[in-house]
Scaffold this motif. Structure first.
Motif, PDB file in Angstrom:
ATOM      1  N   PRO A 130       0.835  -1.404  -0.035  1.00 27.38           N
ATOM      2  CA  PRO A 130      -0.124   0.029   0.247  1.00 27.38           C
ATOM      3  C   PRO A 130       1.363   1.322  -0.105  1.00 27.38           C
ATOM      4  O   PRO A 130       1.872   1.344   0.740  1.00 27.38           O
ATOM      5  CB  PRO A 130      -0.421  -0.178   1.241  1.00 27.38           C
ATOM      6  N   ALA A 131       0.928   2.122  -0.599  1.00 26.69           N
ATOM      7  CA  ALA A 131       1.417   2.939  -1.301  1.00 26.69           C
ATOM      8  C   ALA A 131       0.625   4.707  -0.503  1.00 26.69           C
ATOM      9  O   ALA A 131      -0.497   4.511  -1.414  1.00 26.69           O
ATOM     10  CB  ALA A 131       2.318   3.475  -2.814  1.00 26.69           C
ATOM     11  N   PRO A 132       1.227   5.399  -0.257  1.00 25.53           N
ATOM     12  CA  PRO A 132       0.493   6.746  -0.453  1.00 25.53           C
ATOM     13  C   PRO A 132      -0.143   7.519  -1.696  1.00 25.53           C
ATOM     14  O   PRO A 132       0.821   7.439  -2.547  1.00 25.53           O
ATOM     15  CB  PRO A 132       0.593   7.542   0.876  1.00 25.53           C
ATOM     16  N   VAL A 133      -0.951   7.784  -2.119  1.00 24.10           N
ATOM     17  CA  VAL A 133      -1.513   8.939  -3.205  1.00 24.10           C
ATOM     18  C   VAL A 133      -1.766  10.682  -2.898  1.00 24.10           C
ATOM     19  O   VAL A 133      -2.065  10.923  -1.885  1.00 24.10           O
ATOM     20  CB  VAL A 133      -3.118   7.997  -3.705  1.00 24.10           C
ATOM     21  N   GLU A 134      -1.215  10.881  -3.839  1.00 23.05           N
ATOM     22  CA  GLU A 134      -1.298  12.589  -3.645  1.00 23.05           C
ATOM     23  C   GLU A 134      -2.221  13.037  -5.500  1.00 23.05           C
ATOM     24  O   GLU A 134      -2.049  12.793  -5.871  1.00 23.05           O
ATOM     25  CB  GLU A 134      -0.104  13.140  -3.145  1.00 23.05           C
ATOM     26  N   VAL A 135      -2.934  13.931  -4.905  1.00 21.51           N
ATOM     27  CA  VAL A 135      -3.481  14.283  -5.628  1.00 21.51           C
ATOM     28  C   VAL A 135      -3.466  15.754  -5.786  1.00 21.51           C
ATOM     29  O   VAL A 135      -4.742  16.503  -4.961  1.00 21.51           O
ATOM     30  CB  VAL A 135      -5.948  14.181  -5.425  1.00 21.51           C
ATOM     31  N   ASP A 136      -3.228  16.349  -6.744  1.00 22.49           N
ATOM     32  CA  ASP A 136      -3.069  17.573  -6.891  1.00 22.49           C
ATOM     33  C   ASP A 136      -1.773  18.348  -5.737  1.00 22.49           C
ATOM     34  O   ASP A 136      -2.584  19.162  -5.462  1.00 22.49           O
ATOM     35  CB  ASP A 136      -4.816  18.565  -7.305  1.00 22.49           C
ATOM     36  N   GLY A 137      -1.540  17.386  -4.852  1.00 21.55           N
ATOM     37  CA  GLY A 137      -0.605  18.108  -4.255  1.00 21.55           C
ATOM     38  C   GLY A 137      -1.490  18.576  -2.587  1.00 21.55           C
ATOM     39  O   GLY A 137      -0.892  18.454  -1.371  1.00 21.55           O
ATOM     40  N   GLU A 138      -2.717  17.142  -2.268  1.00 21.83           N
ATOM     41  CA  GLU A 138      -3.530  16.723  -1.067  1.00 21.83           C
ATOM     42  C   GLU A 138      -3.123  15.556  -1.316  1.00 21.83           C
ATOM     43  O   GLU A 138      -3.466  14.595  -2.193  1.00 21.83           O
ATOM     44  CB  GLU A 138      -4.165  17.448  -1.491  1.00 21.83           C
ATOM     45  N   LEU A 139      -2.872  14.973   0.206  1.00 19.52           N
ATOM     46  CA  LEU A 139      -3.049  13.466   0.482  1.00 19.52           C
ATOM     47  C   LEU A 139      -3.986  12.743   0.189  1.00 19.52           C
ATOM     48  O   LEU A 139      -5.215  13.605   0.929  1.00 19.52           O
ATOM     49  CB  LEU A 139      -2.958  13.119   2.002  1.00 19.52           C
ATOM     50  N   TYR A 140      -4.797  11.167  -0.455  1.00 24.76           N
ATOM     51  CA  TYR A 140      -6.122  11.100  -0.780  1.00 24.76           C
ATOM     52  C   TYR A 140      -5.341   9.790  -0.951  1.00 24.76           C
ATOM     53  O   TYR A 140      -5.742   8.493  -1.824  1.00 24.76           O
ATOM     54  CB  TYR A 140      -6.273  11.724  -1.564  1.00 24.76           C
ATOM     55  N   GLY A 141      -5.675   8.776   0.369  1.00 25.04           N
ATOM     56  CA  GLY A 141      -5.768   7.114   0.642  1.00 25.04           C
ATOM     57  C   GLY A 141      -4.390   6.555   0.183  1.00 25.04           C
ATOM     58  O   GLY A 141      -3.420   7.235  -0.179  1.00 25.04           O
ATOM     59  N   GLU A 142      -4.309   5.624  -0.244  1.00 24.57           N
ATOM     60  CA  GLU A 142      -3.311   5.093  -0.396  1.00 24.57           C
ATOM     61  C   GLU A 142      -4.372   3.789  -1.533  1.00 24.57           C
ATOM     62  O   GLU A 142      -4.716   3.779  -2.331  1.00 24.57           O
ATOM     63  CB  GLU A 142      -2.924   3.097   0.427  1.00 24.57           C
ATOM     64  N   THR A 143      -3.497   2.933  -1.954  1.00 25.81           N
ATOM     65  CA  THR A 143      -3.633   2.448  -3.569  1.00 25.81           C
ATOM     66  C   THR A 143      -4.336   0.829  -2.903  1.00 25.81           C
ATOM     67  O   THR A 143      -3.379   0.547  -1.829  1.00 25.81           O
ATOM     68  CB  THR A 143      -2.090   2.149  -4.270  1.00 25.81           C
ATOM     69  N   PRO A 144      -4.481  -0.009  -4.118  1.00 29.90           N
ATOM     70  CA  PRO A 144      -4.677   0.154  -5.004  1.00 29.90           C
ATOM     71  C   PRO A 144      -5.555   1.411  -5.345  1.00 29.90           C
ATOM     72  O   PRO A 144      -6.695   1.961  -4.497  1.00 29.90           O
ATOM     73  CB  PRO A 144      -5.345  -0.889  -5.209  1.00 29.90           C
ATOM     74  N   ILE A 145      -5.834   1.671  -6.181  1.00 30.56           N
ATOM     75  CA  ILE A 145      -6.846   2.937  -7.009  1.00 30.56           C
ATOM     76  C   ILE A 145      -7.242   2.748  -8.441  1.00 30.56           C
ATOM     77  O   ILE A 145      -6.565   2.359  -9.316  1.00 30.56           O
ATOM     78  CB  ILE A 145      -6.396   4.505  -7.058  1.00 30.56           C
ATOM     79  N   ARG A 146      -8.482   3.000  -8.314  1.00 30.91           N
ATOM     80  CA  ARG A 146      -9.038   3.552 -10.026  1.00 30.91           C
ATOM     81  C   ARG A 146      -8.939   4.584  -9.736  1.00 30.91           C
ATOM     82  O   ARG A 146      -9.333   5.484  -9.870  1.00 30.91           O
ATOM     83  CB  ARG A 146     -10.370   3.241 -10.146  1.00 30.91           C
ATOM     84  N   ILE A 147      -8.255   5.394 -10.697  1.00 34.73           N
ATOM     85  CA  ILE A 147      -8.219   6.387 -11.718  1.00 34.73           C
ATOM     86  C   ILE A 147      -9.277   6.366 -13.434  1.00 34.73           C
ATOM     87  O   ILE A 147      -8.606   5.829 -14.055  1.00 34.73           O
ATOM     88  CB  ILE A 147      -7.243   7.320 -12.247  1.00 34.73           C
ATOM     89  N   GLY A 148      -9.782   7.766 -13.526  1.00 39.16           N
ATOM     90  CA  GLY A 148     -10.753   7.319 -14.497  1.00 39.16           C
ATOM     91  C   GLY A 148     -11.091   9.525 -14.955  1.00 39.16           C
ATOM     92  O   GLY A 148     -10.242  10.247 -14.317  1.00 39.16           O
ATOM     93  N   LEU A 149     -11.633   9.434 -16.046  1.00 39.81           N
ATOM     94  CA  LEU A 149     -12.151  10.728 -16.133  1.00 39.81           C
ATOM     95  C   LEU A 149     -13.512  11.549 -16.889  1.00 39.81           C
ATOM     96  O   LEU A 149     -14.553  10.577 -16.830  1.00 39.81           O
ATOM     97  CB  LEU A 149     -11.364  10.062 -18.113  1.00 39.81           C
ATOM     98  N   ASP A 150     -13.983  12.740 -16.347  1.00 38.54           N
ATOM     99  CA  ASP A 150     -14.939  12.706 -16.308  1.00 38.54           C
ATOM    100  C   ASP A 150     -15.008  14.033 -17.600  1.00 38.54           C
ATOM    101  O   ASP A 150     -14.257  15.183 -17.059  1.00 38.54           O
ATOM    102  CB  ASP A 150     -15.462  13.774 -14.707  1.00 38.54           C
ATOM    103  N   PRO A 151     -15.720  13.882 -18.787  1.00 40.60           N
ATOM    104  CA  PRO A 151     -15.012  14.643 -19.855  1.00 40.60           C
ATOM    105  C   PRO A 151     -15.961  15.723 -19.611  1.00 40.60           C
ATOM    106  O   PRO A 151     -16.770  15.774 -19.184  1.00 40.60           O
ATOM    107  CB  PRO A 151     -15.723  13.906 -20.770  1.00 40.60           C
TER     108      PRO A 151
END
Length: 309
Positions: A274-295
């Motif tokens: 498990p690895a920490p995740v940052e989203v736009d410079g803010e901490l957000y949970g750990e892996t595993p993660i799903r990343i998608g798009l909102d067109p």
């Protein structure tokens, strides 16, 4: 929801706007009064203006500005401020106006907003409304990137006392300290029926064309329906430093078709621990993660000659 031409016309003729500036930053504090004066001189009727000196109050001030029902919500600050505003305005009948007052201004660069204050105000006055994609990690929208590896560890471990004493310098100082004992991750990216494996200290997934103020590639942008996943170097620690410098120097000459870039619509990412995740410079949970798009999730005021898919 009005059409984009209808919203553009409302902004150009009615000039109904609200202003939120992150004055906790040095540039925001120095340029707040000037920004408000320039907007007033351009004919904008500011329903309210919020100088925000306490970071914890930024989201509340942005929400208050949106609740006044402007056609244009103008956010002044860096990528963190813009990302917070974007999450608030996703799928709303309000356009986001950008005043790039940060250090790297990645999102502003991606969508072609001039970095000079007067030129950015001119775009707000004479530009047009376009829509751009937002990334999605879980249920959280993001404008720029998701970072897994050293960047998230830095966010997690930078001492508050060091941040107060040195400001942004605290992050590279902490990164160099952590790198001496940082273990590489084995990351698996599954996307579009294929599996890709990387052993690296740092992996990014970007929704846009810039990172750290430099182009990622010559052909990535925030309205192309693509996420760009890429590692920065391999297992040797020295590669992280070397590839960071190479990416900064050559990004404008590289394309999404080159290694190590993966340009996909969505992906599943897991790591060997498990690895920490940052989203736009803010901490957000750990892996595993799903990343998608909102067109086309966000409407922004952009230069009049901007492409709009």
């Amino acid at each position: 929801m009005r059409t984009k031409p209808e919203l553009s016309e409302a902004i150009r003729t009615e000039r109904r706007a609200t202003l939120v500036v992150n004055t906790h930053s040095r540039r925001g504090r120095r340029l707040y009064e000037r920004a408000r004066d320039r907007l007033t001189s351009a004919g904008f009727k500011l329903l309210a203006a919020y100088p925000v000196d306490v970071p914890a109050e930024l989201e509340q001030s942005l929400a208050a500005a949106a609740d006044l029902g402007p056609d244009l919500l103008i956010a002044g600050g860096g990528d963190g401020t813009i990302s917070t505003a974007a999450r608030l305005l996703a799928h709303r009948d309000i356009a986001l106006g950008l005043l790039p007052l940060g250090t790297t201004n990645n999102f502003a660069r991606t969508v072609g907003i001039p970095l000079h204050l007067d030129a950015a105000v001119a775009v707000l006055a004479d530009g047009k409304v376009i829509d751009v994609d937002l990334g999605l990690v879980g249920s959280r929208w993001f404008t720029n990137h998701v970072g897994i590896g050293l960047s998230a560890d830095v966010m997690l471990r930078t001492p508050p006392r060091l941040k107060r004493a040195t400001g942004r310098l605290a992050y590279p100082v902490t990164a160099l300290t952590l790198l001496t004992r940082h273990r590489p991750l084995r990351a698996v990216v599954r996307a579009e029926g294929r599996e890709h494996e990387f052993v690296t200290h740092q992996l990014y997934v970007a929704n846009g064309g810039f990172h750290a103020g430099r182009p990622i590639t010559a052909d990535a942008d925030a309205d192309d329906r693509l996420l760009v996943a890429y590692p920065v170097g391999g297992a040797p620690r020295r590669e992280l430093l070397r590839h960071t410098a190479r990416n900064a120097a050559t990004g404008h000459r590289r394309t999404l078709g080159e290694e190590p870039f993966l340009a996909v619509h969505q992906l599943w990412l897991e790591t060997d621990r498990p690895a920490p995740v940052e989203v736009d410079g803010e901490l957000y949970g750990e892996t595993p993660i799903r990343i998608g798009l909102d067109p086309n999730a966000l409407r922004i005021m952009a230069p009049a000659d901007s492409p709009d898919r």
